[in-house]
Write an enzyme that holds these catalytic residues in place. Structure first.
Site, PDB file in Angstrom:
ATOM      1  CB  CYS A  52      -0.945   0.027   1.529  1.00 17.44           C
ATOM      2  SG  CYS A  52      -2.216  -1.070   1.351  1.00 17.44           S
ATOM      3  N   GLY A  78       0.565   0.076  -5.262  1.00 22.51           N
ATOM      4  CA  GLY A  78      -0.820  -0.633  -5.186  1.00 22.51           C
ATOM      5  C   GLY A  78      -1.666  -0.227  -6.585  1.00 22.51           C
ATOM      6  CG  ASN A 152       2.522   0.764   3.462  1.00 22.94           C
ATOM      7  OD1 ASN A 152       2.333  -0.542   2.894  1.00 22.94           O
ATOM      8  ND2 ASN A 152       3.922   1.272   3.426  1.00 22.94           N
ATOM      9  N   GLY A 153       1.209  -1.529   5.807  1.00 25.09           N
ATOM     10  CA  GLY A 153       2.076  -2.779   6.761  1.00 25.09           C
ATOM     11  C   GLY A 153       1.051  -3.719   7.087  1.00 25.09           C
ATOM     12  CE1 TYR A 292       9.940  -5.121  -8.217  1.00 22.63           C
ATOM     13  CE2 TYR A 292       8.775  -5.801  -6.225  1.00 22.63           C
ATOM     14  CZ  TYR A 292       8.874  -5.591  -7.453  1.00 22.63           C
ATOM     15  OH  TYR A 292       7.827  -5.841  -8.345  1.00 22.63           O
ATOM     16  CB  CYS A 432       7.517 -10.093   4.117  1.00 21.37           C
ATOM     17  SG  CYS A 432       7.377  -8.425   4.985  1.00 21.37           S
ATOM     18  CB  CYS A 487      13.709  -5.342   8.079  1.00 20.57           C
ATOM     19  SG  CYS A 487      13.044  -7.032   8.165  1.00 20.57           S
ATOM     20  CB  CYS A 490      12.681 -11.598   3.290  1.00 18.84           C
ATOM     21  SG  CYS A 490      13.287  -9.862   2.744  1.00 18.84           S
TER      22      CYS A 490
HETATM   23  S1  SF4 Z   1      13.241  -6.710   4.304  1.00 21.76           S
HETATM   24 FE1  SF4 Z   1      11.827  -8.448   3.617  1.00 21.76          FE
HETATM   25  S2  SF4 Z   1      11.029  -9.253   5.818  1.00 21.76           S
HETATM   26 FE2  SF4 Z   1      11.872  -7.231   6.135  1.00 21.76          FE
HETATM   27  S3  SF4 Z   1       9.977  -5.879   5.925  1.00 21.76           S
HETATM   28 FE3  SF4 Z   1      11.084  -5.891   3.965  1.00 21.76          FE
HETATM   29  S4  SF4 Z   1      10.223  -7.523   2.555  1.00 21.76           S
HETATM   30 FE4  SF4 Z   1       9.679  -7.688   4.894  1.00 21.76          FE
END
Ligand code: SF4
Length: 510
Positions: A52, A78, A152-153, A292, A432, A487, A490
């Site tokens: 989103c 989105g 968003n989230g 991305y 994720c 983060c 993933c």
């Molecule tokens: S880095 Fe990967 S696991 Fe972390 S919020 Fe982004 S898509 Fe999700």
């Protein structure tokens, strides 16, 4: 609005919610639709989906128009639905529909959205049944008045809270996490809306950026780890909020700052207030935003996306040089990394792949055969560029591997003698839980296969993924300096929050 456009479907909370979300709601296409060559969910292109984008305005007479253009700029986040809710200080006006912002809003639907404050939302693209009920902003009635929320989230513990609230008598009308937050706000012991929102936010776990509007307040809040992007801008005397800074540029605004982890920012008649609902946890901005999701012209935490991607390409070249004739990037998100790879190696960058920009939604169901060839609707190889050449193909990620195979084969069919695949992210191995729609682990090719097995599966001559260190070095440090963090769950299974519900992946809108 009396022309049937107004959506009178505010949910009343908490005692006896009345379900009116579908009442009078307008949608452009109510049956099944298919995305021509677009990402995920039965679309023909195997990519991750951002969930989103949110946009907000406080204190501008043309708030709804600003939202419209802001949503345009955030459309890549989105494409399933778009919505705007405005207030003139006394009542809400809102409109939501399925499709792109330019399909949902026009000279009939936008002008009635009067008022100087607004929040707006675009939701990600799916195929299959219409999901207007999940279009945001969602509007609720609670004891102190009306409340609009755009998210968003993802709230990882939403299902757990929901079950608990249902045991206590709450009746939910949507499947959206956002409604969970609304129930928590409505049930709070605090009469003051700001205290009630803080109270609710303290109970949820996940990665989330909320814009919450009442008739006299606009509230922005970010999760304690700052997983999702949310920033603040100015336009004259007005304040703006957006998921990405490119939306400020689109309306002639200027970027002010990123909302900080655990922060709650409030705008009302008394001005601008900074507050917190939680101590800041370790800052963990989603690394995939840089790889991305975000637009190249956006900055997140003061780091420009195009520049970060270019550094990823350069680093990839240092980690995995291969002698070749041309470098090409899978458009659009991999072009910056491809330019970086070419700059670093001295191998010329060429447009070896062209994206068809006019694919969109259709109600013509693609045959299985066409689906198999789906990537051809989205991408073409430029024969004169790749014929007889050794090609380095840069892509940002491999999810299931199906798209990579198709693109490699496109290049081979166009005459490439060798195709060396370089990926500007580490292997994507884990789902994720913070709002990105990911397949299950067993569908992620990198979770189940070695790099060599993936190379064979995608028919490449060689394959290399950017290392985690390479990725972190390429993104660099943001405005928080040494405190900047990302983060990478993933890639490394190291989730910045406790994961309480492993079945709860996807978006707060679902
Ligand atoms: S880095 Fe990967 S696991 Fe972390 S919020 Fe982004 S898509 Fe999700």
């Amino acid at each position: 609005m009396s022309n049937g456009v107004k959506q009178t479907g505010a949910l009343k909370l908490p005692a006896a919610p009345s379900v009116e979300l579908g009442n009078g709601q307008h949608e452009l296409w109510t049956g099944e639709y298919y995305n021509e060559g677009v990402a995920g969910h039965g679309g023909l292109f195997d990519k991750l989906n951002e969930e989103c984008g949110v946009f907000g305005v406080y204190g501008h007479p043309d708030a709804s128009s600003l939202c419209y253009y802001g949503l345009h700029a955030l459309q890549h986040r989105g494409q399933e639905s778009a919505g705007i809710c405005t207030t003139d200080g006394e009542k809400f006006n809102y409109y939501r529909g399925m499709g792109l912002a330019k399909e949902v809003f026009n000279n009939e639907t936008l002008p009635p959205l009067t008022g100087s404050s607004a929040i707006a939302h675009v939701r990600y693209s799916t195929a299959g049944e219409s999901k207007l009920a999940n279009a945001q902003p969602l509007v609720f009635k609670y004891r102190e008045g009306e409340l609009a929320i755009a998210t968003n989230g993802n709230l990882d513990n939403a299902n757990i809270i929901k079950r608990e609230l249902e045991r206590k008598g709450s009746i939910f009308q949507t499947t959206s996490d956002t409604e969970v937050l609304a129930h928590l706000i409505a049930r709070s012991e605090h009469d003051d809306i700001l205290d009630a929102v803080k109270d609710a936010l303290k109970q949820v776990i996940g990665g989330f950026a909320f814009l919450i509007m009442t008739n006299d307040k606009l509230i922005a809040a970010l999760d304690p780890n700052g997983l999702r992007p949310l920033m603040m801008g100015r336009l004259g005397d007005a304040y703006l909020f957006a998921s990405e800074s490119c939306a400020f540029d689109a309306v002639g605004g200027t970027y002010l700052r990123d909302v900080q982890p655990g922060e709650i920012l409030v705008l009302d008649r008394d001005g601008f207030h900074e507050d917190r609902f939680a101590e800041s946890g370790k800052r963990s901005i989603c690394a995939m935003e840089y790889i991305y999701f975000a637009r190249p012209d956006s900055d997140i935490d003061a780091i420009n996306i195009h520049s970060a991607r270019k550094r990823m390409g350069k680093r990839l070249a240092m980690e995995s040089f291969v002698d070749a004739d041309v470098v090409t990037g899978v458009p659009d998100s991999s072009i910056s990394a491809a330019i970086g790879y070419a700059e670093q190696t001295g191998i010329p960058y060429e447009l070896g792949l062209i994206k068809n920009r006019y694919t969109g939604r259709t109600f013509i169901q693609p045959s299985q055969e066409l689906r198999e060839q789906g990537v051809k609707m989205k991408l073409s190889a430029v024969r004169k560029v790749v014929e007889g050449k050794r090609v380095v193909m840069i892509d940002d990620s491999i999810v299931r591997g199906t798209t990579s195979l198709r693109i490699v084969n496109l290049l081979r069919e166009a005459g490439a003698t060798e195709v060396h695949v370089r990926i500007s992210s580490p292997p994507f191995m884990n789902p994720c839980y913070y709002g990105i729609d990911t397949p299950s682990r067993k569908e992620l090719i990198a979770a189940m296969n070695s790099v060599e097995e993936i190379r064979k599966a995608i028919n490449a001559d060689s394959l290399h993924f950017l290392t985690q260190e390479g990725l972190l070095d390429s993104i660099g440090t943001g405005s928080a300096g040494d405190q900047s963090g990302y983060c990478m769950a993933c890639f490394n299974n190291n989730y910045p929050t406790e994961i309480v519900d492993t079945g709860k992946v996807g978006c707060a809108c679902d």
